[in-house]
Structure formats: C-alpha cells, structure tokens
Design an enzyme around this catalytic site. Sequence first.
Site, PDB file in Angstrom:
ATOM      1  N   ALA A  11       0.742  -1.846  -0.145  1.00  0.00           N
ATOM      2  CA  ALA A  11       0.092  -0.238   0.012  1.00  0.00           C
ATOM      3  C   ALA A  11       0.648   1.119   0.080  1.00  0.00           C
ATOM      4  O   ALA A  11       2.346   0.953   0.676  1.00  0.00           O
ATOM      5  CB  ALA A  11      -0.965   0.153   1.183  1.00  0.00           C
ATOM      6  N   GLU A  23       4.246  -5.002   7.661  1.00  0.00           N
ATOM      7  CA  GLU A  23       3.137  -4.103   7.810  1.00  0.00           C
ATOM      8  C   GLU A  23       3.336  -4.538   9.708  1.00  0.00           C
ATOM      9  O   GLU A  23       2.989  -3.149  10.338  1.00  0.00           O
ATOM     10  CB  GLU A  23       1.509  -5.143   7.894  1.00  0.00           C
ATOM     11  CG  GLU A  23       1.055  -4.678   6.856  1.00  0.00           C
ATOM     12  CD  GLU A  23       1.238  -5.844   5.695  1.00  0.00           C
ATOM     13  OE1 GLU A  23       1.937  -6.240   6.094  1.00  0.00           O
ATOM     14  OE2 GLU A  23       0.992  -5.976   4.197  1.00  0.00           O
ATOM     15  N   GLY A  65       0.907  -5.269   0.539  1.00  0.00           N
ATOM     16  CA  GLY A  65      -0.160  -5.022  -0.264  1.00  0.00           C
ATOM     17  C   GLY A  65       0.191  -5.792  -1.452  1.00  0.00           C
ATOM     18  O   GLY A  65      -0.388  -6.547  -2.777  1.00  0.00           O
ATOM     19  N   GLU A  82      -0.282  -9.842  -0.628  1.00  0.00           N
ATOM     20  CA  GLU A  82      -1.272  -9.917  -1.392  1.00  0.00           C
ATOM     21  C   GLU A  82      -2.219  -9.862  -2.181  1.00  0.00           C
ATOM     22  O   GLU A  82      -2.920 -10.425  -3.148  1.00  0.00           O
ATOM     23  CB  GLU A  82      -2.251  -8.913   0.110  1.00  0.00           C
ATOM     24  CG  GLU A  82      -1.663  -9.240   1.422  1.00  0.00           C
ATOM     25  CD  GLU A  82      -2.304  -7.925   2.638  1.00  0.00           C
ATOM     26  OE1 GLU A  82      -1.986  -6.802   1.751  1.00  0.00           O
ATOM     27  OE2 GLU A  82      -2.962  -7.824   3.272  1.00  0.00           O
TER      28      GLU A  82
HETATM   29  N1  CO8 Z   1       4.996   3.503  -0.003  1.00  0.00           N
HETATM   30  C1  CO8 Z   1       4.757   4.876  -0.623  1.00  0.00           C
HETATM   31  N2  CO8 Z   1       6.356   4.932  -1.014  1.00  0.00           N
HETATM   32  C2  CO8 Z   1       6.970   3.697  -1.356  1.00  0.00           C
HETATM   33  C3  CO8 Z   1       6.317   2.644  -1.109  1.00  0.00           C
HETATM   34  C4  CO8 Z   1       5.331   3.132   0.329  1.00  0.00           C
HETATM   35  N3  CO8 Z   1       4.924   1.019   0.305  1.00  0.00           N
HETATM   36  N4  CO8 Z   1       7.780   1.602  -1.407  1.00  0.00           N
HETATM   37  C5  CO8 Z   1       8.674   2.415  -1.202  1.00  0.00           C
HETATM   38  N5  CO8 Z   1       8.232   4.066  -1.765  1.00  0.00           N
HETATM   39  C6  CO8 Z   1       8.979   4.904  -2.311  1.00  0.00           C
HETATM   40  C7  CO8 Z   1      10.071   5.493  -1.171  1.00  0.00           C
HETATM   41  O1  CO8 Z   1       9.651   6.364  -0.257  1.00  0.00           O
HETATM   42  C8  CO8 Z   1      10.680   6.285  -2.315  1.00  0.00           C
HETATM   43  O2  CO8 Z   1      10.371   7.574  -2.469  1.00  0.00           O
HETATM   44  P1  CO8 Z   1      11.555   8.881  -2.302  1.00  0.00           P
HETATM   45  O3  CO8 Z   1      12.147   8.716  -3.616  1.00  0.00           O
HETATM   46  O4  CO8 Z   1      10.510   9.988  -2.664  1.00  0.00           O
HETATM   47  O5  CO8 Z   1      12.214   9.055  -1.197  1.00  0.00           O
HETATM   48  C9  CO8 Z   1      11.109   5.342  -3.110  1.00  0.00           C
HETATM   49  O6  CO8 Z   1       9.413   4.546  -3.794  1.00  0.00           O
HETATM   50  C10 CO8 Z   1      12.612   4.233  -3.776  1.00  0.00           C
HETATM   51  O7  CO8 Z   1      12.148   3.409  -2.377  1.00  0.00           O
HETATM   52  P2  CO8 Z   1      13.192   3.066  -1.882  1.00  0.00           P
HETATM   53  O8  CO8 Z   1      14.565   4.550  -1.866  1.00  0.00           O
HETATM   54  O9  CO8 Z   1      12.983   2.484  -0.420  1.00  0.00           O
HETATM   55  O10 CO8 Z   1      13.740   1.866  -2.790  1.00  0.00           O
HETATM   56  P3  CO8 Z   1      14.844   0.839  -1.818  1.00  0.00           P
HETATM   57  O11 CO8 Z   1      15.103  -0.177  -3.079  1.00  0.00           O
HETATM   58  O12 CO8 Z   1      15.529   0.816  -0.933  1.00  0.00           O
HETATM   59  O13 CO8 Z   1      13.916  -0.297  -1.317  1.00  0.00           O
HETATM   60  C11 CO8 Z   1      12.111  -1.150  -0.826  1.00  0.00           C
HETATM   61  C12 CO8 Z   1      12.295  -1.149  -1.981  1.00  0.00           C
HETATM   62  C13 CO8 Z   1      12.320  -2.078   0.475  1.00  0.00           C
HETATM   63  C14 CO8 Z   1      10.368  -1.955  -1.511  1.00  0.00           C
HETATM   64  C15 CO8 Z   1      10.946   0.386   0.258  1.00  0.00           C
HETATM   65  O14 CO8 Z   1      10.910   0.666  -0.640  1.00  0.00           O
HETATM   66  C16 CO8 Z   1      10.533  -0.823   1.382  1.00  0.00           C
HETATM   67  O15 CO8 Z   1      11.007  -1.139   2.072  1.00  0.00           O
HETATM   68  N6  CO8 Z   1       9.232  -0.214   1.243  1.00  0.00           N
HETATM   69  C17 CO8 Z   1       7.790  -0.176   2.066  1.00  0.00           C
HETATM   70  C18 CO8 Z   1       7.579  -1.803   1.975  1.00  0.00           C
HETATM   71  C19 CO8 Z   1       6.254  -1.633   2.920  1.00  0.00           C
HETATM   72  O16 CO8 Z   1       6.624  -1.861   3.787  1.00  0.00           O
HETATM   73  N7  CO8 Z   1       5.528  -2.159   1.902  1.00  0.00           N
HETATM   74  C20 CO8 Z   1       4.214  -2.323   3.324  1.00  0.00           C
HETATM   75  C21 CO8 Z   1       3.243  -1.382   3.339  1.00  0.00           C
HETATM   76  S1  CO8 Z   1       1.577  -1.285   4.739  1.00  0.00           S
HETATM   77  C22 CO8 Z   1      -0.068  -2.695   3.042  1.00  0.00           C
HETATM   78  O17 CO8 Z   1       0.218  -2.723   2.135  1.00  0.00           O
HETATM   79  C23 CO8 Z   1      -0.527  -2.126   4.151  1.00  0.00           C
HETATM   80  C24 CO8 Z   1      -1.558  -3.575   3.657  1.00  0.00           C
HETATM   81  C25 CO8 Z   1      -2.878  -3.245   3.650  1.00  0.00           C
HETATM   82  C26 CO8 Z   1      -3.863  -3.918   3.263  1.00  0.00           C
HETATM   83  C27 CO8 Z   1      -3.246  -3.450   1.651  1.00  0.00           C
HETATM   84  C28 CO8 Z   1      -3.336  -2.439   0.688  1.00  0.00           C
HETATM   85  C29 CO8 Z   1      -3.029  -2.007  -0.366  1.00  0.00           C
END
Ligand code: CO8
Length: 255
Positions: A64, A130, A107, A110
């Site tokens: 998400a 999460e 997500g 999922e």
């Molecule tokens: N949401 C918003 N922005 C994101 C997300 C995200 N989930 N993931 C990455 N981004 C953005 C980063 O903020 C970054 O933005 P910016 O360039 O402006 O700083 C850009 O994407 C690139 O990301 P990274 O610099 O972090 O890239 P890396 O290669 O270093 O890392 C990862 C990649 C490992 C994927 C890392 O970005 C990460 O850990 N992301 C978050 C993963 C996460 O926690 N996901 C769970 C989210 S909560 C969820 O899904 C709840 C589900 C509930 C119901 C379902 C809904 C759909």
Amino acid sequence: MDILKLTIMEDGVAVVQLNRPEAKNALNIELRQKLAKTFDELSSNNHVKAIVLTGGEKIFAAGADVNDFLTASTSQMYLRHTEAYWQSISNCPKPIIAAVNGYALGGGCELAMHADIIIANQTAKFGQPEVRLGLMPGAGGTQRLLRAIGKFKTMLLVLTGKMFNADEASQMGLVSEVIEGDATPHAIEIAKTIASFSAISVQQIKEVTNLGQDMSLDGALALERKALQILFDTKDQKEGAKAFLEKRTPNYQGE
Ligand code: CO8
C-alpha cells in the site's frame, strides 16, 4: 504517465502492468481503483481468456502507499471500502497469473496472492512487513498466506515482517514456479496455453478449486463432480473428445 498499462493480445491473453516505478509500484488509491476497473472490464470481455499481472522487470509492488496512511482515521479507512477493489480481482472468473520480479511486499504480496498461479524470478522477494509499521496485513496477508503455507510459516512471516526469496517462497508453496530472467514472458506463455483451452472448462476448474479450499472434502468433491457433469453439456467438451480421437487440434468456442 499511465500508472496502469493494459495490453490485450490476439490470442486472448491480457497483460496488466502496474507502472509507478518511482514509488516502487506502491498501491495508492488511484492505482487500486484503476486495477479494479480493469479487472471488471477483463472479467466481462469475452475475448480475454487469461490474465497476466506484473509490475515490470524490476519490482512487483512495495505494498500500500504509506502516504495514504499518514493521517487516515478509522472511519476514513472504513469508508474507503477498499475491499470492493480487491473483490474485482478475486471475483474475476478468468485465470490470473502473477509474474513477480523484485519486491512483492505487504499489499504487493497480497496482490500476488489474488492470482491463481505465481511465477517468480530469482530477484523476487516476498514479505508482509506491516508489523514493522505498527500495522497488520489487511487484504489477505494473514488469511491467504495461512491457506497457502500453513500456520507456522505464516506466523513467522507476519509477526516478524521478514522477507523471503523466491526459492524459499517456492519451498513454502507460495510460488508455482521459479525461473531465471524476466518472469513476465514465461507467465505470458502459460497464459497462452490456458487461453488455447475451452474457456468454460478453464473457468470451472478455477471456480471449483478456489471454492473447494474452504469447504469440507465431501462437499468439495460433490462440487467438483457436479462441475464436471455440467461440462458434458458443452460443445467444447464434445469437440475436445472428437479432436482427440481424430488426432487434430481442437477448435474451442467457449460454448
Ligand atoms: N509506499 C509509498 N512509497 C513507497 C513505498 C510504499 N509502500 N515503497 C517505496 N516507496 C517509495 C520510497 O519512499 C521512495 O520514495 P522517494 O524516492 O521519494 O524517497 C521510492 O519509493 C524508492 O524507494 P526506496 O528508496 O526505499 O527503494 P529501495 O530500493 O531502497 O527499497 C523497498 C525498496 C525495500 C521496497 C523499500 O522501499 C520498502 O521497504 N518499502 C516499503 C515496504 C512496506 O513496508 N510495504 C508495506 C506497506 S503497508 C501495506 O501494504 C498494508 C496493506 C494493507 C492493505 C492493502 C493495501 C493495498
């Protein structure tokens, strides 16, 4: 830039591609609405027989969009009724093949689990992180994972947020096949094979397999038997038997 790309091929295969690379394909509300609308359309498009869902060569989806969670209240979350977006995918009667390259997290994991077949390449990383955000999975991350890989693997993953790679996912039973290189072309080949069969038998197989998972064995076996019997009333079933005996390729019409 279009955040969701749709390609419909001549042989009845549709390819749906998430396209927010700058945000790691994070599923914001707009993308989820588009996904739902696209799946509704594909469900009712008679030309489409199988669907490939991909995030491109680098990433599947990082979950998400966390920006949507910064200020959201309980009632706002409730009133979003995002279950309707997911239902557009889970109610799709056509086989869905997820092609996972790179991260499929939260997500994103999922979303992959809404598919019927998951093809992952060696860069794939799955996880339900999460818990690290003070949250919990909300679109099947506890329940679909539980049904796919069992309680003890699920608990380890959802309670620690640990990521797991394609081989580990495959050993757990979350992934159908792990391949070298881009997963999407391979997923398209599988989709083409499925699209060449009778659409009505393919859809019955998907429906019975999914429904049977939550039924008693006796009930599910009866459902399977009834679905098989229904197929004997289709032109495609007669064509399949005839073509086999005449040693030729069947010409299925989906009737
Ligand atoms: N949401 C918003 N922005 C994101 C997300 C995200 N989930 N993931 C990455 N981004 C953005 C980063 O903020 C970054 O933005 P910016 O360039 O402006 O700083 C850009 O994407 C690139 O990301 P990274 O610099 O972090 O890239 P890396 O290669 O270093 O890392 C990862 C990649 C490992 C994927 C890392 O970005 C990460 O850990 N992301 C978050 C993963 C996460 O926690 N996901 C769970 C989210 S909560 C969820 O899904 C709840 C589900 C509930 C119901 C379902 C809904 C759909």
